[in-house]
Scaffold this motif. Structure first.
Motif, short mmCIF file in Angstrom:
data_model
loop_
_atom_site.label_atom_id
_atom_site.label_comp_id
_atom_site.label_asym_id
_atom_site.label_seq_id
_atom_site.Cartn_x
_atom_site.Cartn_y
_atom_site.Cartn_z
N HIS A 45 10.20 3.52 -1.10
CA HIS A 45 8.86 3.48 -0.49
C HIS A 45 8.04 2.51 -1.33
N ALA A 46 7.38 1.56 -0.68
CA ALA A 46 6.66 0.52 -1.41
C ALA A 46 5.33 0.97 -1.97
N GLY A 47 4.78 2.08 -1.48
CA GLY A 47 3.49 2.54 -1.98
C GLY A 47 2.39 1.51 -1.79
N ARG A 48 1.66 1.22 -2.85
CA ARG A 48 0.51 0.31 -2.74
C ARG A 48 0.94 -1.14 -2.49
N LYS A 49 2.23 -1.44 -2.62
CA LYS A 49 2.73 -2.80 -2.39
C LYS A 49 3.25 -2.98 -0.95
N ALA A 50 2.90 -2.05 -0.07
CA ALA A 50 3.25 -2.19 1.35
C ALA A 50 2.24 -3.14 1.99
N GLU A 51 2.63 -4.39 2.09
CA GLU A 51 1.70 -5.45 2.47
C GLU A 51 1.19 -5.34 3.90
N ASP A 52 2.03 -4.85 4.82
CA ASP A 52 1.64 -4.80 6.22
C ASP A 52 1.10 -3.45 6.66
N ALA A 53 1.07 -2.47 5.75
CA ALA A 53 0.49 -1.18 6.10
C ALA A 53 -1.02 -1.33 6.25
N GLU A 54 -1.58 -0.72 7.29
CA GLU A 54 -3.04 -0.79 7.48
C GLU A 54 -3.75 -0.18 6.29
N ILE A 55 -3.26 0.99 5.84
CA ILE A 55 -3.79 1.64 4.64
C ILE A 55 -2.60 2.07 3.79
#
Length: 347
Positions: free
Chosen positions: A104-114
């Protein structure tokens, strides 16, 4: 003495050699559905034909917003199982074993809205501020890891790797830089990773090894170093991790000029330190492109397995070329025998 082509065994995992293709994202999912496609099939099967011992499928995520980008693989639904099984089955035909990295990328999920994280701290000025996970939401993500592992077992994988490195969610929980929580997951920085390992093991056959990938050092101001990563690794070993895949970085950048990452084998000392401190098997990685160097890492007992990444992007048959340089016998597809010296043919 052991060398690069000495067979390897851990529990029920038996490898023909000690060469590993590490997980490297292809960013090639076409419909943003997390499903492996023809590119992934060709990419991984060609490395199996090329003689690698263990293939670790790239970072595969437990929920859509847990991906680095929308073009990454996932294992959050059953529709994603069969395309991965097709890859695993074909790689097996050519003698390679296959693991998968669950993450799970957590805060490094670039395309997640939040994006989400243990604490609402941005990765950098260009990144979104993540939402702090509630304690209940943390437990839900642990269960999502379990369900993804369950699907990976159905797909026929030979081992599971849990991604606790490179600044992604597990790393964010065990790093004092990014975990400022006051609940149980803040009081014990290893609890999230430990819970995930235990959840994964609950779904895995007892003879299947679990690989834990960690960043041994953070390469950022006030980041943790090898002493802390040894403590983390001890907690993860106690929880059930069988093999440690030793990388570095992820919190902060590794620059190209005069910084860590510019010289050959720069991460091997970390692998050796963790191997010795834990009395555990480790995978070394990081600019080990030359067969003689990779072979020395095994021969000198600095690591048990060697991961070769970018060099195998350039040459899917790197293991076969290494056999020529090191004068080691290998099994070749009969169709390729005319292209190789007779002295390396395992006949």
């Amino acid at each position: 003495m052991k060398d690069l082509f000495t067979p390897y065994k851990m529990k029920g995992l038996e490898l023909r050699n000690r060469i590993v293709l590490p997980p490297m994202c292809q960013y090639s999912v076409e419909k943003k559905d997390g499903i492996a496609n023809e590119w992934h099939y060709m990419h991984y099967v060609s490395r199996a034909i090329g003689g690698v011992g263990l293939i670790i499928i790239e970072m595969t995520d437990v929920e859509p917003d847990g991906r680095i980008s929308d073009y990454d693989l996932g294992l959050w639904c059953d529709e994603q199982i069969e395309p991965l099984k097709k890859i695993v089955d074909e790689c097996h035909k050519y003698g390679a074993k296959v693991a998968i990295q669950i993450a799970h990328a957590g805060r490094k999920a670039e395309d997640a809205e939040i994006p989400v994280a243990p604490s609402p701290i941005q990765f950098d000025d260009k990144s979104k501020t993540p939402k702090e996970l509630s304690t209940e939401e943390v437990k839900e993500i642990v269960d999502k890891f379990r369900l993804s592992v369950k699907r990976a077992i159905k797909a026929g994988f030979d081992a599971i790797e849990i991604h606790g490195a490179h600044g992604y969610l597990i790393h964010q929980f065990h790093s004092p830089l990014t975990n400022k929580r006051s609940d149980e997951y803040g009081k014990d920085l290893t609890k999230f990773g430990v819970d995930i390992i235990k959840a994964a093991k609950s779904e895995m056959p007892k003879d299947m090894p679990l690989i834990m990938r960690i960043s041994a050092v953070e390469y950022v101001e006030n980041g943790y170093g090898i002493e802390t990563s040894i403590k983390l690794s001890k907690a993860y070993k106690e929880a059930g991790a069988d093999i440690f895949h030793i990388s570095a970085g992820g919190e902060g950048k590794i620059a190209a000029a005069g910084k860590p990452g510019t010289h050959a084998a720069y991460q091997v000392p970390y692998a050796k330190a963790i191997k010795e401190a834990l009395n555990a098997d480790v995978i070394a990685v990081g600019r080990l492109d030359e067969p003689e160097l990779a072979n020395a890492v095994i021969g000198n007992e600095e690591a048990d397995l060697v991961a070769v990444g970018r060099a195998m992007f350039r040459n899917p048959y790197w293991p076969l070329e290494a056999a020529i340089k090191l004068n080691k016998k290998v099994d070749l597809p009969r169709q390729y025998e005319l292209g190789f010296p007779r002295n390396i043919l395992n006949k």
